[in-house]
Write an enzyme that holds these catalytic residues in place. Sequence first.
Site, PDB file in Angstrom:
ATOM      1  N   GLU A 234       0.894  -1.169   0.000  1.00 18.51           N
ATOM      2  CA  GLU A 234       0.000   0.000   0.000  1.00 18.51           C
ATOM      3  C   GLU A 234       0.923   1.207   0.000  1.00 18.51           C
ATOM      4  O   GLU A 234       1.545   1.524   1.009  1.00 18.51           O
ATOM      5  CB  GLU A 234      -0.914  -0.021   1.222  1.00 18.51           C
ATOM      6  CG  GLU A 234      -2.124   0.885   1.070  1.00 18.51           C
ATOM      7  CD  GLU A 234      -1.891   2.268   1.628  1.00 18.51           C
ATOM      8  OE1 GLU A 234      -1.555   3.168   0.819  1.00 18.51           O
ATOM      9  OE2 GLU A 234      -2.020   2.464   2.838  1.00 18.51           O
ATOM     10  N   CYS A 268      -1.915   9.057   2.637  1.00 20.22           N
ATOM     11  CA  CYS A 268      -1.754   8.571   1.270  1.00 20.22           C
ATOM     12  C   CYS A 268      -3.039   8.710   0.476  1.00 20.22           C
ATOM     13  O   CYS A 268      -3.012   8.921  -0.732  1.00 20.22           O
ATOM     14  CB  CYS A 268      -1.275   7.120   1.280  1.00 20.22           C
ATOM     15  SG  CYS A 268      -2.333   6.014   2.224  1.00 20.22           S
TER      16      CYS A 268
END
Length: 470
Positions: A234, A268
């Site tokens: 990720e 993010c």
Amino acid sequence: MPEVTTVDPSTGQVLATYPAADVDAVRAVLARVSAGQPAWAARPVAERAEVVRAIGAQLRKQAPDLAVLMTAEMGKPIGEAHAEVEKSATACDYYAEHGPGFLAPQEVDTGAGQRSWVAYEPIGVVLAVMPWNFPFWQVLRFAAPTLLAGNTAVLKHSPNVTGCALAIERAFADAGVPADVFRSIVVAEADVPEVSRALIEDDRVAAVSLTGSERAGAAVAEAAGRVVKKSLLELGGSDPFVVLADADLDLAVAGAVKSRFINSGQSCLAAKRFVVHQAVAGEFMRRFSAAVADLRVGDPRDETTVIGPLARADLREGLSRQVRDSVAAGARVLTGGSPLDGPGAFFAPTVLAGVTPDMPVMAEETFGPVAAVVEAADDDEAVRIANATRYGLGASVWSADPEHALAVGRRITSGALFVNAVVASDPRLPFGGTRRSGYGRELGRAGALEFTNARTYVVGGGVPAGPATE
């Protein structure tokens, strides 16, 4: 003996110093966690679920101290720190309740008097390499389903949140997690590449999960690939926030502020590129920049603070370079635009207009309180701009007509699409990216099964007649 020192990013003052482990010490921890995995996997899934539920209860019990620690180590505003601990506990509740069902064997009718099923079995020890920006949530959303599935885990957290890493281990122990099921290792920054590589290459590690930068992800994927091990990545994101001509600007502006400036912009999945139809761009930028200018910046321990410091001074310098170079290339500063004077790694909440695809604030991921606004002539251009990135984590589209927004959003490449809503992770929904935002899925049913072996079982009545087939 190597050491790790943590620093309060709001003051620059040292918080604590911890002894760091070398490769031999880390391998000793791995040996213990590997030896403990069979006994943990042998416990009924219902028992493991109750331990996961107990982890959530311990997080809530310890929440006041955990939130203060999080704020001290990485500067998260205290209100958001409390919310992060609660969200982590909620993930434990979710997997304790639904995980056993996700992991239950699935019967498959293959006829011919056979009994066939698929079982979801643990794979062994999973290495987790986790970032500093959500020091509890990132770990719990990995650990809850991974331990529930019968795996054991070694956590290598970011050095600047070492206190959080050790607090997580203590909370797990307080919840009844055996010492040979989950362990945190403290590794000095300079030793992280060597130690991570050694762990990934060790036969006792079955898989690795990393949340972090694109560079770190590439290194982990390369190391895992050499030894043919599963990896979940990720990575970064440069999410588009697309405002169509018929959008409700009151909702869109409120969503834009929340999406970009949560966690002081250090997320993010935060919106980073604001793609706005030219028919409403002027009004959107006026309202957006005014709302951003009003955000309260200050001591993250103050409940009224919205924007705290960046987590490290070097991160502020990197963000300053991105803004400075973009302005030099022609971007206009609508508000903010520079570091703030005084102690701590503070950066003024910033909105830039007139950006182009080649500017750093568009071409790179910006990890801090900086928003870049670009105008689009129509829906087609909005889609083109939204897709003009190597990332593909999340995307949001805003329109008074949800079907219109969905039609536009389906043309944008991303791991998640939110319509008239801020992109966020949720324990009930799978989360992950495409392109260079990574691969694999956390959360939801997919997260429960990510680190399992989907093993096929067939019990037949004998050797069937007829020619052999593959």
